[in-house]
Design a protein around this motif. Structure first.
Motif, PDB file in Angstrom:
ATOM      1  N   GLY A  85       0.791  -1.226   0.000  1.00 41.69           N
ATOM      2  CA  GLY A  85       0.000   0.000   0.000  1.00 41.69           C
ATOM      3  C   GLY A  85       0.818   1.269   0.000  1.00 41.69           C
ATOM      4  N   ARG A  86       2.151   1.143   0.006  1.00 38.98           N
ATOM      5  CA  ARG A  86       3.067   2.292  -0.010  1.00 38.98           C
ATOM      6  C   ARG A  86       2.896   3.164   1.230  1.00 38.98           C
ATOM      7  NH1 ARG A  86       6.885   1.461  -4.122  1.00 38.98           N
ATOM      8  NH2 ARG A  86       5.842   0.725  -6.019  1.00 38.98           N
ATOM      9  N   VAL A  87       2.788   2.522   2.400  1.00 36.16           N
ATOM     10  CA  VAL A  87       2.704   3.251   3.667  1.00 36.16           C
ATOM     11  C   VAL A  87       4.131   3.492   4.163  1.00 36.16           C
ATOM     12  CG1 VAL A  87       1.916   3.184   6.061  1.00 36.16           C
ATOM     13  CG2 VAL A  87       0.468   2.252   4.232  1.00 36.16           C
ATOM     14  N   GLY A  88       4.466   4.777   4.397  1.00 37.11           N
ATOM     15  CA  GLY A  88       5.796   5.117   4.855  1.00 37.11           C
ATOM     16  C   GLY A  88       5.868   5.445   6.331  1.00 37.11           C
ATOM     17  N   ALA A  89       4.731   5.849   6.907  1.00 35.86           N
ATOM     18  CA  ALA A  89       4.692   6.206   8.330  1.00 35.86           C
ATOM     19  C   ALA A  89       3.309   5.896   8.867  1.00 35.86           C
ATOM     20  CB  ALA A  89       5.024   7.686   8.534  1.00 35.86           C
ATOM     21  N   LEU A  90       3.261   5.551  10.142  1.00 37.96           N
ATOM     22  CA  LEU A  90       2.021   5.125  10.765  1.00 37.96           C
ATOM     23  C   LEU A  90       1.963   5.683  12.182  1.00 37.96           C
ATOM     24  CD1 LEU A  90      -0.301   3.195   9.887  1.00 37.96           C
ATOM     25  CD2 LEU A  90       0.902   1.373  11.082  1.00 37.96           C
ATOM     26  N   PHE A  91       0.869   6.358  12.511  1.00 35.33           N
ATOM     27  CA  PHE A  91       0.642   6.832  13.869  1.00 35.33           C
ATOM     28  C   PHE A  91      -0.076   5.719  14.629  1.00 35.33           C
ATOM     29  CE2 PHE A  91       1.432  10.595  11.519  1.00 35.33           C
ATOM     30  CZ  PHE A  91       1.849  11.579  12.398  1.00 35.33           C
ATOM     31  N   TRP A  92       0.548   5.217  15.699  1.00 30.41           N
ATOM     32  CA  TRP A  92      -0.023   4.104  16.466  1.00 30.41           C
ATOM     33  C   TRP A  92      -0.776   4.639  17.672  1.00 30.41           C
ATOM     34  CZ3 TRP A  92       3.618  -0.752  16.911  1.00 30.41           C
ATOM     35  CH2 TRP A  92       3.710  -1.355  15.650  1.00 30.41           C
ATOM     36  N   SER A  93      -2.068   4.379  17.682  1.00 31.44           N
ATOM     37  CA  SER A  93      -2.921   4.855  18.764  1.00 31.44           C
ATOM     38  C   SER A  93      -2.601   4.159  20.076  1.00 31.44           C
ATOM     39  CB  SER A  93      -4.387   4.617  18.404  1.00 31.44           C
ATOM     40  OG  SER A  93      -5.212   4.737  19.545  1.00 31.44           O
ATOM     41  N   LEU A 127      10.003  -2.168  10.839  1.00 28.18           N
ATOM     42  CA  LEU A 127       9.497  -1.030  11.598  1.00 28.18           C
ATOM     43  C   LEU A 127      10.643  -0.268  12.246  1.00 28.18           C
ATOM     44  CD1 LEU A 127       6.575  -2.864  13.451  1.00 28.18           C
ATOM     45  CD2 LEU A 127       6.419  -1.579  11.299  1.00 28.18           C
ATOM     46  N   ARG A 128      10.436   1.032  12.421  1.00 32.03           N
ATOM     47  CA  ARG A 128      11.413   1.844  13.141  1.00 32.03           C
ATOM     48  C   ARG A 128      10.679   2.968  13.863  1.00 32.03           C
ATOM     49  NH1 ARG A 128      16.789   4.091  10.296  1.00 32.03           N
ATOM     50  NH2 ARG A 128      17.184   1.837  10.363  1.00 32.03           N
ATOM     51  N   LEU A 129      10.979   3.149  15.145  1.00 39.28           N
ATOM     52  CA  LEU A 129      10.385   4.238  15.915  1.00 39.28           C
ATOM     53  C   LEU A 129      10.902   5.576  15.396  1.00 39.28           C
ATOM     54  CD1 LEU A 129       8.657   5.081  18.396  1.00 39.28           C
ATOM     55  CD2 LEU A 129      10.761   4.973  19.747  1.00 39.28           C
ATOM     56  N   ALA A 130      10.006   6.537  15.239  1.00 31.85           N
ATOM     57  CA  ALA A 130      10.392   7.875  14.777  1.00 31.85           C
ATOM     58  C   ALA A 130       9.691   8.913  15.644  1.00 31.85           C
ATOM     59  CB  ALA A 130      10.005   8.075  13.316  1.00 31.85           C
ATOM     60  N   CYS A 131      10.448   9.924  16.049  1.00 33.17           N
ATOM     61  CA  CYS A 131       9.905  10.990  16.883  1.00 33.17           C
ATOM     62  C   CYS A 131       9.892  12.338  16.173  1.00 33.17           C
ATOM     63  CB  CYS A 131      10.698  11.108  18.185  1.00 33.17           C
ATOM     64  SG  CYS A 131      10.584   9.647  19.245  1.00 33.17           S
ATOM     65  N   THR A 132      10.574  12.449  15.035  1.00 31.13           N
ATOM     66  CA  THR A 132      10.660  13.711  14.315  1.00 31.13           C
ATOM     67  C   THR A 132      10.437  13.466  12.829  1.00 31.13           C
ATOM     68  OG1 THR A 132      13.034  13.540  13.859  1.00 31.13           O
ATOM     69  CG2 THR A 132      12.384  14.532  15.969  1.00 31.13           C
ATOM     70  N   ALA A 133      10.198  14.560  12.101  1.00 28.12           N
ATOM     71  CA  ALA A 133      10.032  14.457  10.656  1.00 28.12           C
ATOM     72  C   ALA A 133      11.289  13.894  10.006  1.00 28.12           C
ATOM     73  CB  ALA A 133       9.704  15.839  10.077  1.00 28.12           C
ATOM     74  N   GLY A 134      12.454  14.311  10.483  1.00 28.49           N
ATOM     75  CA  GLY A 134      13.696  13.814   9.923  1.00 28.49           C
ATOM     76  C   GLY A 134      13.867  12.321  10.131  1.00 28.49           C
ATOM     77  N   GLN A 135      13.476  11.819  11.295  1.00 25.48           N
ATOM     78  CA  GLN A 135      13.596  10.382  11.568  1.00 25.48           C
ATOM     79  C   GLN A 135      12.627   9.571  10.708  1.00 25.48           C
ATOM     80  OE1 GLN A 135      13.127   9.929  15.824  1.00 25.48           O
ATOM     81  NE2 GLN A 135      15.087  10.895  16.273  1.00 25.48           N
ATOM     82  N   ALA A 139      13.863   6.647   8.197  1.00 31.03           N
ATOM     83  CA  ALA A 139      13.290   5.301   8.204  1.00 31.03           C
ATOM     84  C   ALA A 139      12.835   4.900   6.808  1.00 31.03           C
ATOM     85  CB  ALA A 139      12.112   5.246   9.188  1.00 31.03           C
ATOM     86  N   HIS A 140      12.197   5.832   6.090  1.00 34.58           N
ATOM     87  CA  HIS A 140      11.735   5.538   4.741  1.00 34.58           C
ATOM     88  C   HIS A 140      12.904   5.226   3.817  1.00 34.58           C
ATOM     89  CE1 HIS A 140       9.466   5.619   1.070  1.00 34.58           C
ATOM     90  NE2 HIS A 140      10.080   6.702   0.628  1.00 34.58           N
ATOM     91  N   HIS A 141      13.975   5.992   3.905  1.00 30.47           N
ATOM     92  CA  HIS A 141      15.142   5.762   3.064  1.00 30.47           C
ATOM     93  C   HIS A 141      15.804   4.417   3.362  1.00 30.47           C
ATOM     94  CE1 HIS A 141      15.739  10.338   2.180  1.00 30.47           C
ATOM     95  NE2 HIS A 141      14.778   9.785   1.477  1.00 30.47           N
ATOM     96  N   CYS A 142      15.611   3.911   4.579  1.00 35.00           N
ATOM     97  CA  CYS A 142      16.171   2.615   4.961  1.00 35.00           C
ATOM     98  C   CYS A 142      15.200   1.460   4.693  1.00 35.00           C
ATOM     99  CB  CYS A 142      16.555   2.614   6.438  1.00 35.00           C
ATOM    100  SG  CYS A 142      17.930   3.709   6.847  1.00 35.00           S
ATOM    101  N   ALA A 146       8.015   3.980   9.367  1.00 36.66           N
ATOM    102  CA  ALA A 146       8.226   4.770  10.579  1.00 36.66           C
ATOM    103  C   ALA A 146       6.988   4.694  11.464  1.00 36.66           C
ATOM    104  CB  ALA A 146       8.509   6.223  10.214  1.00 36.66           C
ATOM    105  N   VAL A 147       7.182   4.436  12.744  1.00 32.03           N
ATOM    106  CA  VAL A 147       6.095   4.378  13.718  1.00 32.03           C
ATOM    107  C   VAL A 147       6.179   5.606  14.613  1.00 32.03           C
ATOM    108  CG1 VAL A 147       5.095   3.118  15.653  1.00 32.03           C
ATOM    109  CG2 VAL A 147       6.027   1.867  13.689  1.00 32.03           C
ATOM    110  N   VAL A 148       5.124   6.408  14.616  1.00 32.95           N
ATOM    111  CA  VAL A 148       5.017   7.581  15.479  1.00 32.95           C
ATOM    112  C   VAL A 148       4.024   7.241  16.587  1.00 32.95           C
ATOM    113  CG1 VAL A 148       4.502  10.042  15.597  1.00 32.95           C
ATOM    114  CG2 VAL A 148       5.451   9.066  13.491  1.00 32.95           C
ATOM    115  N   LEU A 149       4.384   7.498  17.826  1.00 33.26           N
ATOM    116  CA  LEU A 149       3.563   7.071  18.958  1.00 33.26           C
ATOM    117  C   LEU A 149       2.485   8.101  19.280  1.00 33.26           C
ATOM    118  CD1 LEU A 149       6.173   5.465  21.358  1.00 33.26           C
ATOM    119  CD2 LEU A 149       4.959   4.496  19.401  1.00 33.26           C
ATOM    120  N   GLY A 150       1.257   7.680  19.223  1.00 38.91           N
ATOM    121  CA  GLY A 150       0.109   8.506  19.518  1.00 38.91           C
ATOM    122  C   GLY A 150      -0.883   8.431  18.366  1.00 38.91           C
ATOM    123  N   PRO A 151      -2.095   8.933  18.618  1.00 42.31           N
ATOM    124  CA  PRO A 151      -2.476   9.678  19.811  1.00 42.31           C
ATOM    125  C   PRO A 151      -2.763   8.794  21.020  1.00 42.31           C
ATOM    126  CG  PRO A 151      -4.337   9.489  18.309  1.00 42.31           C
ATOM    127  CD  PRO A 151      -3.162   8.887  17.593  1.00 42.31           C
TER     128      PRO A 151
END
Length: 368
Positions: A85-93, A127-135, A139-142, A146-151
């Protein structure tokens, strides 16, 4: 905390109660032609989907064993389907059953955070934890999602901004402003406004989906960082309480906020075309810089038949291409708008930390 599972919904089947046709063979949308679908895949290769809401952490609590890198059919989301599905980042509730407050809400949220860290550590190739836009970009380049924690839910804070700071240290980046006395139908109290200021200082984004109109309006005006609605569509098209009326959509767009339209039958409708109608409407009212996507997979919601899991995003993008969305608008929808909001949060947090000490305010002091 096993008793908490009883309060969470399970994945629902799409049926007539959701406003969907009963005939499973009824054609619900024009299937995209191969050329348009190929264009969608090509665009998503450079601008993947930043999915604004996933209920996967809680869904995994029910499974005795799983492998998200190999593939896991017991849930809607795994690494192979996200790559398809070409998902590059996911916000995990980190949301919890309704009614949890105080120490139970804090403890359950910490358990959710512990689970998420364990899941990410167990799937390092996917998967890779990411806290910033740069991270997220790294993660995408690797080749990782990217997993962003929240909401997370605001009840986890109790009346302590110290708990907010601890959750931020553990990786939390979004907080939903509902379910508390300080963010209610009447709007934000003085303590609620102080929570917003401390969130800005830390770089924690405000999620306003499900909040009252008064809370949405006040938080949008007060926050120095753009706010998000991680699961909100257009109320003008479908009168769901979590959807936004046009006046609030316009306010959100003017403030640089982001409305992430959910792919759920209840909020947007039974077909890809219904979801696209909401995206068209939000773009028209709030501007292309205000629109994002929210799969809401593994949250217990029913999904349009053509968007059953995380692999189906190219079909939605193909529908928008067919409607005349430009590639620049689509790149904002899938990736660019989330990147902008996260970069803004990082920038404002660095600036605020130079001017403002950590807040020690309590509800009794400001709202008593």
């Amino acid at each position: 905390m096993a008793d908490l599972q009883n309060g969470m919904p399970t994945t629902a089947e799409v049926d007539g109660a959701d406003g969907l046709p009963d005939d499973p063979f009824l054609e619900t949308a024009h299937p995209p032609d191969e050329e348009t679908l190929a264009r969608a895949h090509s665009l998503l290769a450079g601008h993947p989907v930043a999915d604004g809401y996933s209920g996967l952490p809680w869904a995994l609590r029910h499974l005795p064993w799983y492998d998200l890198e190999l593939g896991e059919m017991a849930v809607d989301t795994d690494v192979p389907r996200m790559r398809e599905g070409r998902v590059g980042a996911l916000f995990w509730s980190l949301h919890l059953p309704e009614g949890l407050t105080g120490d139970r809400a804090v403890g359950a949220t910490l358990e959710q955070l512990d689970l998420v860290h364990s899941v990410i550590d167990a799937h390092p190739e996917g998967l890779r934890l990411a806290c910033t836009a740069g991270q997220i970009i790294d993660a995408h380049h690797c080749g990782r999602v990217a997993v962003v924690l929240g909401p997370a839910g605001a009840p986890a804070l109790g009346d302590s901004l110290g708990i907010l700071r601890i959750l931020h240290t553990l990786g939390l980046r979004l907080l939903t402003l509902t379910g508390t006395a300080w963010a209610s139908e009447a709007g934000l109290t003085r303590f609620g406004e102080e929570v917003i200021r401390e969130m800005n200082r830390l770089g924690v984004l405000a999620d306003l989906s499900g909040a009252s109109d008064a809370t949405v309006s006040r938080a949008t005006a007060l926050s120095k960082t753009p706010v998000l609605c991680t699961r909100s569509a257009a109320r003008a098209l479908r009168p769901h309480p979590a959807n936004l009326p046009d006046d609030l959509l316009a306010e959100l767009g003017a403030a640089g906020g982001l409305c992430m339209v959910p792919l759920t039958a209840e909020q947007t409708g039974p077909t890809v075309r219904d979801v696209a109608d909401h995206l068209d409407h939000v773009r028209a009212v709030a501007g292309p810089g205000c629109v994002g996507l929210s799969g809401t997979y593994d949250s217990g919601a029913s999904h349009p038949r053509d968007l059953a899991d995380a692999s189906r995003y190219p079909h939605l993008i193909a529908e928008l291409l067919r409607r005349g969305w430009s590639e620049s608008e689509l790149s904002l929808l899938t990736w660019g708008n989330v990147q902008r909001v996260l970069r803004s949060a990082d920038f404002m947090a660095r600036a605020a930390q130079c001017r403002r000490e950590p807040s020690t305010a309590r509800i009794a002091e400001l709202d008593g």
